[in-house]
Design an enzyme around this catalytic site. Sequence first.
Site, PDB file in Angstrom:
ATOM      1  N   TRP A 194       0.968  -1.166   0.038  1.00  0.00           N
ATOM      2  CA  TRP A 194      -0.046   0.061  -0.038  1.00  0.00           C
ATOM      3  C   TRP A 194       0.823   1.241   0.055  1.00  0.00           C
ATOM      4  O   TRP A 194       0.473   2.264  -0.571  1.00  0.00           O
ATOM      5  CB  TRP A 194      -0.965   0.081   1.152  1.00  0.00           C
ATOM      6  CG  TRP A 194      -1.801  -1.323   1.420  1.00  0.00           C
ATOM      7  CD1 TRP A 194      -1.911  -2.266   2.253  1.00  0.00           C
ATOM      8  CD2 TRP A 194      -2.618  -1.736   0.018  1.00  0.00           C
ATOM      9  NE1 TRP A 194      -2.762  -3.325   1.829  1.00  0.00           N
ATOM     10  CE2 TRP A 194      -2.932  -3.013   0.562  1.00  0.00           C
ATOM     11  CE3 TRP A 194      -2.910  -1.353  -1.033  1.00  0.00           C
ATOM     12  CZ2 TRP A 194      -4.151  -3.611  -0.276  1.00  0.00           C
ATOM     13  CZ3 TRP A 194      -3.852  -2.087  -1.834  1.00  0.00           C
ATOM     14  CH2 TRP A 194      -4.453  -3.196  -1.291  1.00  0.00           C
ATOM     15  N   ASP A 248      -1.372   6.652   6.352  1.00  0.00           N
ATOM     16  CA  ASP A 248      -2.314   5.866   5.920  1.00  0.00           C
ATOM     17  C   ASP A 248      -2.556   4.948   7.309  1.00  0.00           C
ATOM     18  O   ASP A 248      -1.614   3.994   7.399  1.00  0.00           O
ATOM     19  CB  ASP A 248      -1.923   4.974   4.841  1.00  0.00           C
ATOM     20  CG  ASP A 248      -3.070   3.782   4.507  1.00  0.00           C
ATOM     21  OD1 ASP A 248      -4.104   3.631   5.331  1.00  0.00           O
ATOM     22  OD2 ASP A 248      -2.709   3.060   3.519  1.00  0.00           O
ATOM     23  N   LYS A 296     -11.480  -1.733   8.785  1.00  0.00           N
ATOM     24  CA  LYS A 296     -10.693  -2.919   9.956  1.00  0.00           C
ATOM     25  C   LYS A 296     -11.197  -2.356  11.137  1.00  0.00           C
ATOM     26  O   LYS A 296     -11.909  -3.451  11.909  1.00  0.00           O
ATOM     27  CB  LYS A 296      -9.381  -2.188   9.780  1.00  0.00           C
ATOM     28  CG  LYS A 296      -8.976  -1.751   8.201  1.00  0.00           C
ATOM     29  CD  LYS A 296      -8.697  -3.182   7.346  1.00  0.00           C
ATOM     30  CE  LYS A 296      -8.035  -2.909   6.078  1.00  0.00           C
ATOM     31  NZ  LYS A 296      -7.725  -3.962   5.244  1.00  0.00           N
TER      32      LYS A 296
END
Length: 358
Positions: A102, A171, A195
Amino acid sequence: MDRAHNFCAGPATLPLPVLQKVQNELTNYRGKGTSILEMSHRSREYTEIDRQATERLKKLLGAGDEWSVLFLQGGASSQFMMVPQNFLSSDRTADYIDTGTWSDNAIHEAKLFGNVHVPFSSKSENYTRIPSNSELELSDNASYLHFTSNNTIYGTQFPTEPHVSVPLVCDASSDFLSRPINLDRYGLIYAGAQKNLGPAGVTVVLIKDSFADRQVNIDIPTILDYKTHMKKIFNTPPVFAVYMVNYVLEWLEQNGGIEHFQSLNQKKSEKLYTEIDRDDFYNGTVQKESRSKMNVTFRLNDNHLEEKFLTEAKASGLLALKGHRSVGGIRASIYNACPMESVNALVDFMKDFRQSNG
């Protein structure tokens, strides 16, 4: 039916009390005769939900009036583009730490808008570790430093924020609200909700006013300009997802806040890693000092047993333990809403499987 032990990396398990509360309100929200799914985002009811969610999030994090909370869409992937589009240009540089897929994707997007310097990458080491602060080869006068706090695929996590002189952009999708953070170091934090925070569909962004003022690009499409969303609810938000986020935040408040879940997550991860390290039947995939408390990744010493492990685990009510398709192996995602009972069940299964197949 009984609920299984869900170790999915995302969308992930949600608190049962929240799901039950939403179930009870689904067709008739608080006596209004209609579902929240059917209400205008300009209605009094949704406006109050947005206000509550914003206030709860800021209270949990200790964020003051200098912070704005935005409920956007497009996941973290949209923020890979939106951050540099607002704060990077051809005559500016940003530092991006590369610790996984990511962060690598974020680097790719940022290069479309300006200069990117990578002060550290563990790509050549198969992303098995997080850098120490002394390893960061920082650029001069960077606009910001971007990092991914937890890496869901590889199972690594920054133990604390990097110590740098420029604003941090993070992030935080897969460990948001799992531990306290030092907001003084940050300019912007973003997190896909699916999440620790709620269902898929909403991306939470916290942005500090002083960082927003650093915006360098003026020719930005209106909807991609952070200042557009800081002023008001600009377009139709993901109403149902924000509604659920508000209840998850309420659940966090009622159960001891971030500090409580930091302690619980430590206990859950320690129990799993202790079992992994007991002998060489199971093997952790990352260096111990870089291990994630959210995504516990490991392999079996005999790789041929992994499919059997996953099949028997599923039959025992232990779901979504297969590692990411790009790396394989086993992954147990143990976010805030994953109870200790699920971790205990997984550890018991691991012991039995070792005894039967070791």
